[in-house]
Enzyme design. Structure first.
Site, PDB file in Angstrom:
ATOM      1  CG  HIS A 208      55.957  48.395  45.187  1.00  0.00           C
ATOM      2  ND1 HIS A 208      55.357  49.287  44.349  1.00  0.00           N
ATOM      3  CD2 HIS A 208      54.914  47.230  45.397  1.00  0.00           C
ATOM      4  CE1 HIS A 208      54.070  48.603  43.906  1.00  0.00           C
ATOM      5  NE2 HIS A 208      54.163  47.570  44.475  1.00  0.00           N
ATOM      6  CB  CYS A 239      49.539  51.003  45.639  1.00  0.00           C
ATOM      7  SG  CYS A 239      47.605  51.012  46.213  1.00  0.00           S
TER       8      CYS A 239
HETATM    9  P1  HMG Z   1      33.151  50.623  46.886  1.00  0.00           P
HETATM   10  O1  HMG Z   1      32.749  52.028  46.479  1.00  0.00           O
HETATM   11  O2  HMG Z   1      32.899  50.217  47.899  1.00  0.00           O
HETATM   12  O3  HMG Z   1      31.992  49.833  46.011  1.00  0.00           O
HETATM   13  O4  HMG Z   1      34.513  50.297  46.020  1.00  0.00           O
HETATM   14  P2  HMG Z   1      30.665  49.904  45.341  1.00  0.00           P
HETATM   15  O5  HMG Z   1      30.231  48.497  45.050  1.00  0.00           O
HETATM   16  O6  HMG Z   1      29.664  50.802  46.325  1.00  0.00           O
HETATM   17  O7  HMG Z   1      30.837  50.529  43.881  1.00  0.00           O
HETATM   18  C1  HMG Z   1      30.955  51.910  43.736  1.00  0.00           C
HETATM   19  C2  HMG Z   1      31.264  52.342  42.313  1.00  0.00           C
HETATM   20  O8  HMG Z   1      32.242  51.329  41.546  1.00  0.00           O
HETATM   21  C3  HMG Z   1      29.797  51.696  41.668  1.00  0.00           C
HETATM   22  O9  HMG Z   1      29.746  52.433  40.301  1.00  0.00           O
HETATM   23  C4  HMG Z   1      29.978  50.309  41.087  1.00  0.00           C
HETATM   24  O10 HMG Z   1      29.292  49.889  40.160  1.00  0.00           O
HETATM   25  C5  HMG Z   1      31.463  50.529  40.621  1.00  0.00           C
HETATM   26  P3  HMG Z   1      28.481  53.904  40.608  1.00  0.00           P
HETATM   27  O11 HMG Z   1      27.311  53.348  40.684  1.00  0.00           O
HETATM   28  O12 HMG Z   1      29.218  54.594  41.799  1.00  0.00           O
HETATM   29  O13 HMG Z   1      28.695  54.600  39.034  1.00  0.00           O
HETATM   30  N1  HMG Z   1      32.252  49.309  40.355  1.00  0.00           N
HETATM   31  C6  HMG Z   1      33.012  48.809  39.590  1.00  0.00           C
HETATM   32  N2  HMG Z   1      33.331  49.436  38.349  1.00  0.00           N
HETATM   33  C7  HMG Z   1      34.225  48.805  37.597  1.00  0.00           C
HETATM   34  N3  HMG Z   1      34.658  47.477  37.873  1.00  0.00           N
HETATM   35  C8  HMG Z   1      34.241  46.990  39.021  1.00  0.00           C
HETATM   36  C9  HMG Z   1      33.640  47.708  40.017  1.00  0.00           C
HETATM   37  N4  HMG Z   1      33.125  47.261  41.472  1.00  0.00           N
HETATM   38  C10 HMG Z   1      32.365  48.244  41.597  1.00  0.00           C
HETATM   39  N5  HMG Z   1      35.147  45.976  39.497  1.00  0.00           N
HETATM   40  C11 HMG Z   1      35.672  48.664  45.070  1.00  0.00           C
HETATM   41  C12 HMG Z   1      34.738  48.920  46.364  1.00  0.00           C
HETATM   42  C13 HMG Z   1      36.579  47.537  45.523  1.00  0.00           C
HETATM   43  C14 HMG Z   1      35.027  48.553  43.622  1.00  0.00           C
HETATM   44  C15 HMG Z   1      36.676  49.919  44.955  1.00  0.00           C
HETATM   45  O14 HMG Z   1      37.369  50.089  46.423  1.00  0.00           O
HETATM   46  C16 HMG Z   1      38.065  49.666  44.068  1.00  0.00           C
HETATM   47  O15 HMG Z   1      37.908  49.639  42.960  1.00  0.00           O
HETATM   48  N6  HMG Z   1      39.070  49.495  44.621  1.00  0.00           N
HETATM   49  C17 HMG Z   1      40.526  49.126  43.725  1.00  0.00           C
HETATM   50  C18 HMG Z   1      41.639  49.991  44.355  1.00  0.00           C
HETATM   51  C19 HMG Z   1      42.832  49.606  43.380  1.00  0.00           C
HETATM   52  O16 HMG Z   1      42.573  49.402  42.299  1.00  0.00           O
HETATM   53  N7  HMG Z   1      43.875  49.644  44.170  1.00  0.00           N
HETATM   54  C20 HMG Z   1      45.213  49.525  43.468  1.00  0.00           C
HETATM   55  C21 HMG Z   1      45.507  48.006  43.084  1.00  0.00           C
HETATM   56  S1  HMG Z   1      46.200  47.019  44.338  1.00  0.00           S
HETATM   57  C22 HMG Z   1      47.607  47.404  44.305  1.00  0.00           C
HETATM   58  O17 HMG Z   1      48.241  48.144  43.726  1.00  0.00           O
HETATM   59  C23 HMG Z   1      48.500  46.592  45.402  1.00  0.00           C
HETATM   60  C24 HMG Z   1      49.368  45.069  44.538  1.00  0.00           C
HETATM   61  O18 HMG Z   1      49.955  45.784  43.523  1.00  0.00           O
HETATM   62  C25 HMG Z   1      50.031  44.455  45.705  1.00  0.00           C
HETATM   63  C26 HMG Z   1      50.874  45.493  46.290  1.00  0.00           C
HETATM   64  O19 HMG Z   1      51.936  46.104  45.824  1.00  0.00           O
HETATM   65  O20 HMG Z   1      50.723  45.496  47.668  1.00  0.00           O
HETATM   66  C27 HMG Z   1      48.134  44.275  43.745  1.00  0.00           C
HETATM   67 MG    MG Z   2      52.070  46.460  43.699  1.00  0.00          MG
END
Ligand code: HMG
Ligand code: MG
Length: 288
Positions: A208, A239
């Site tokens: 970034h 992010c």
């Molecule tokens: P959680 O709340 O601990 O998980 O989230 P959960 O298992 O209790 O699930 C909560 C809800 O999410 C449930 O739905 C699941 O079904 C659903 P509800 O029953 O409440 O309706 N769920 C999903 N839905 C769609 N797709 C899925 C999924 N998994 C569960 N895969 C979880 C844990 C990991 C899901 C959550 O924390 C999450 O989605 N985090 C994502 C955060 C994110 O996307 N951050 C940005 C990307 S990373 C980034 O930008 C860094 C990077 O660019 C590198 C850098 O620059 O450092 C890559």
């Molecule tokens: Mg990134």
């Protein structure tokens, strides 16, 4: 396909857009992806199969992945945090997956609600699915230089997570300066530590650009043999779980940098710049 001296991975449709507060139309996302493919990007991270409660902007992941314009030589990947995401991404046609964890416990928990070890455990079924489908899996190591909650991160912590992800079967590790506050000297130390655990060909740089140092950091990593770098068209993004982080390194700047030093990217810079201007205008219109 054009002969490329460096591989540029376009993460704009995912990392660039995920932080936008106003919903962006799926048709606009697909139009952007089409323009990027047209410009010659061969690897495009199209979307993220993450929880829509956590990142609402990626809620249309299924429609995006199913709608990408198929084009010879272009691989569209999807970011996935767990088995549920991997299953859906593969069903929607993803030809590559990316999992993500961090070198910082605090960030890992804020971003994915689990510890680093738990995140790695969640990736095991992802790897099994990917292996069955025959698709590669990239592993991101966030906070490779700084963490918004813990400050400076030790290179050894990055190296340890890199080793874990390689042992898991990831084919590529994206060393990620999430905050964009790194310097070339610290980048060098971090990449050197990672290189003790995996070859340069399996490491990528994801910078970034908050402090305007990203190109200098790319150069430091390039000097150590890295040949895969990420950019987001227009320098969009950040992010949602990394407060204080500004945009990604603009792909246009990355391409211009490499072409200027005589390294072919295979990308049409003018077409890429047009795509950058187009998405910039669309984002301003959408936000109004
Ligand atoms: P959680 O709340 O601990 O998980 O989230 P959960 O298992 O209790 O699930 C909560 C809800 O999410 C449930 O739905 C699941 O079904 C659903 P509800 O029953 O409440 O309706 N769920 C999903 N839905 C769609 N797709 C899925 C999924 N998994 C569960 N895969 C979880 C844990 C990991 C899901 C959550 O924390 C999450 O989605 N985090 C994502 C955060 C994110 O996307 N951050 C940005 C990307 S990373 C980034 O930008 C860094 C990077 O660019 C590198 C850098 O620059 O450092 C890559
Ligand atoms: Mg990134």
């Amino acid at each position: 396909m054009a002969d490329r001296g460096v591989i540029i991975v376009e993460v704009g449709p995912r990392d660039g857009l995920q932080n936008e507060k106003t919903p962006i139309a799926t048709t606009d996302k697909l139009a952007l992806i089409g323009r990027l493919a047209e410009a010659g990007l061969a690897r495009i991270e199209a979307t993220a199969f993450v929880s829509p409660r956590w990142v609402p902007q990626m809620a249309d992941h299924d429609a995006v992945m199913r709608g990408v314009p198929q084009r010879a030589g272009v691989v569209y990947s999807a970011l996935v945090p767990n088995e549920k995401g991997a299953e859906a991404a593969l069903a929607a046609g993803a030809l590559a997956l990316a999992v993500f964890t961090a070198a910082s416990e605090s960030f890992c928990r804020k971003n994915t609600n689990c510890s680093i070890a738990e995140s790695i455990a969640r990736f095991r079924p992802v790897m099994a699915l990917a292996q069955r489908a025959g698709v590669p899996v990239r592993g991101y190591v966030s906070c490779a230089l700084d963490c918004p909650y813990e400050g400076e991160i030790a290179p050894e912590a990055v190296a340890a997570v890199t080793a874990d992800l390689l042992a898991l079967g990831c084919n590529e590790i994206a060393l990620s300066d999430t905050l964009g506050r790194g310097t070339p000297a610290r980048t060098q130390a971090m990449v050197e530590a990672a290189l003790l655990r995996g070859p340069a060909a399996m490491l990528a740089g994801h910078f970034h650009d908050t402090s305007g140092q990203a190109i200098a950091n790319v150069e430091a990593a390039w000097q150590l043999g890295l040949r895969i770098f990420d950019g987001a068209v227009g320098g969009t993004g950040g992010c949602p779980y990394a407060p204080g982080a500004a945009g990604n390194l603009a792909t246009e700047r990355l391409v211009a940098h490499f072409e200027a030093i005589g390294v072919s990217t295979g990308i049409d810079l003018s077409a890429l710049e047009q795509a950058g201007r187009w998405i910039g205008t669309r984002l301003r219109q959408t936000a109004q």
